[in-house]
Scaffold this active site. Structure first.
Site, mmCIF file in Angstrom:
data_model
loop_
_atom_site.group_PDB
_atom_site.id
_atom_site.type_symbol
_atom_site.label_atom_id
_atom_site.label_comp_id
_atom_site.label_asym_id
_atom_site.label_seq_id
_atom_site.Cartn_x
_atom_site.Cartn_y
_atom_site.Cartn_z
ATOM 1 N N ARG A 147 77.838 116.547 36.394
ATOM 2 C CA ARG A 147 77.151 116.709 37.678
ATOM 3 C C ARG A 147 76.653 118.134 37.893
ATOM 4 O O ARG A 147 75.778 118.363 38.705
ATOM 5 C CB ARG A 147 78.102 116.335 38.824
ATOM 6 C CG ARG A 147 78.410 114.854 38.919
ATOM 7 C CD ARG A 147 79.452 114.571 39.991
ATOM 8 N NE ARG A 147 80.731 115.175 39.650
ATOM 9 C CZ ARG A 147 81.442 115.952 40.474
ATOM 10 N NH1 ARG A 147 80.989 116.219 41.672
ATOM 11 N NH2 ARG A 147 82.595 116.460 40.084
ATOM 12 N N VAL A 203 78.465 109.759 37.365
ATOM 13 C CA VAL A 203 78.800 108.439 36.811
ATOM 14 C C VAL A 203 79.029 107.396 37.909
ATOM 15 O O VAL A 203 78.950 106.196 37.659
ATOM 16 C CB VAL A 203 80.043 108.477 35.888
ATOM 17 C CG1 VAL A 203 79.789 109.329 34.663
ATOM 18 C CG2 VAL A 203 81.289 108.929 36.632
ATOM 19 N N TYR A 260 95.726 106.398 42.267
ATOM 20 C CA TYR A 260 95.370 107.079 41.027
ATOM 21 C C TYR A 260 96.008 106.368 39.834
ATOM 22 O O TYR A 260 95.336 106.086 38.832
ATOM 23 C CB TYR A 260 95.803 108.553 41.053
ATOM 24 C CG TYR A 260 95.546 109.250 39.738
ATOM 25 C CD1 TYR A 260 94.248 109.504 39.321
ATOM 26 C CD2 TYR A 260 96.595 109.634 38.902
ATOM 27 C CE1 TYR A 260 93.993 110.125 38.100
ATOM 28 C CE2 TYR A 260 96.361 110.248 37.691
ATOM 29 C CZ TYR A 260 95.055 110.492 37.289
ATOM 30 O OH TYR A 260 94.805 111.088 36.083
ATOM 31 N N LYS A 298 94.203 104.380 36.590
ATOM 32 C CA LYS A 298 94.458 104.669 35.178
ATOM 33 C C LYS A 298 95.107 103.483 34.454
ATOM 34 O O LYS A 298 94.909 103.313 33.250
ATOM 35 C CB LYS A 298 95.306 105.944 35.041
ATOM 36 C CG LYS A 298 94.511 107.216 35.382
ATOM 37 C CD LYS A 298 93.287 107.380 34.480
ATOM 38 C CE LYS A 298 92.579 108.695 34.668
ATOM 39 N NZ LYS A 298 91.434 108.888 33.746
ATOM 40 N N LEU A 336 100.611 116.230 31.828
ATOM 41 C CA LEU A 336 100.124 117.414 32.536
ATOM 42 C C LEU A 336 99.251 118.283 31.623
ATOM 43 O O LEU A 336 99.709 118.767 30.592
ATOM 44 C CB LEU A 336 101.314 118.232 33.048
ATOM 45 C CG LEU A 336 102.053 117.628 34.252
ATOM 46 C CD1 LEU A 336 103.457 118.218 34.355
ATOM 47 C CD2 LEU A 336 101.281 117.863 35.545
ATOM 48 N N THR A 347 94.107 122.188 33.722
ATOM 49 C CA THR A 347 92.658 122.216 33.923
ATOM 50 C C THR A 347 92.375 122.350 35.420
ATOM 51 O O THR A 347 93.275 122.667 36.202
ATOM 52 C CB THR A 347 92.004 120.913 33.415
ATOM 53 O OG1 THR A 347 92.489 119.818 34.219
ATOM 54 C CG2 THR A 347 92.334 120.655 31.947
#
Length: 251
Positions: free
Chosen positions: A34, A59, A151, A155, A183, A186
């Site tokens: 983006r 996306v 979340y 996943k 973990l 980032t």
């Protein structure tokens, strides 16, 4: 023969590191994201190593995703490797207090975005009867932890979709697998906690996985011989035992 890889979420984290890892090994790249400025910076850096094309889209936007991928020039049209990496976590709340906007963002990017990009690319792979798809999942797709509800659900969906892809694309000789890190240090936590200072504490007291660690495993998976498919990888840093147990040491 030189291969071409398309990577979503290539402007930071695992996607960014994977772009650099692939470029080192001479894989041509289609980098999606983006943030146009970041895409242009990465393109400039990696063009010394390989051919790089950038696609600036979100996306979550079905029309944008299909239009962008259909616009690829002939040289980059045949995608040999698809890395569905774009993903996010928003908030860490008990289900009764969760934000619907956060839920939408996670399902739209982590699940629907993955499906849109895959739908745009898979027909070319089935036509050529070759290709390799790697979906970047998470240890959250293997277990559920407190306040991880939606979340973790997104996943878990990625893993189910990956297994479904592998079954459906088996007759075409297309490899499908998932890499599921715990973990990783980032921008992930900055996004999850919306810039709150708590994000700075997530990786303190232990050595978390680095994006480059995951990128090396992704490259390992795509560089196996034709008869080998790495179907599923769960990777943690040494300090992490599962989603809730992390050995931390403070001086």
């Amino acid at each position: 023969m030189k291969k071409t890889a398309l990577i979503t979420g290539a402007t930071s984290g695992i996607g960014h590191a994977t772009a650099f890892e692939f470029a080192k090994h001479g894989i041509d790249l289609v980098l999606c994201g983006r943030r146009l400025g970041r895409l242009e910076t990465i393109q400039k850096a990696l063009s010394k190593l390989t051919n790089v094309y950038i696609l600036n889209f979100d996306v979550r936007n079905k029309e944008e995703a299909f239009k962008a991928i259909q616009s690829l020039p002939e040289k980059f049209k045949n995608i040999d490797i698809l890395i569905n990496n774009a993903g996010n976590a928003h908030g860490l709340d008990i289900i009764s207090e969760g934000s619907i906007d956060d839920w939408d963002a996670m399902m739209d990017i982590n699940v629907k975005g993955l499906l849109y990009v895959s739908k745009a690319i898979i027909p070319g792979m089935t036509e050529r009867k070759s290709g390799h798809i790697i979906n970047i999942g998470s240890s959250a797709g293997k277990e559920v932890y407190p306040k991880g509800n939606v979340y973790c659900g997104s996943k878990h969906a990625v893993l189910a979709i990956t297994e479904g892809m592998r079954i459906d694309l088996n007759p075409y000789g297309i490899k499908v697998g998932s890499i599921n890190p715990g973990l990783v240090e980032t921008e992930f936590s900055q996004v999850r906690f919306k810039g709150d200072k708590i994000a700075d504490t997530v990786y303190q007291g232990f050595k978390a996985l680095q994006a480059e660690d995951v990128a090396e495993v992704i490259y390992f998976a795509v560089s196996r011989p034709p008869h080998v498919n790495i179907a599923d990888v769960l990777m943690f840093c040494t300090a992490q035992a599962n989603s809730t147990i992390v050995k931390k040491e403070f001086n």
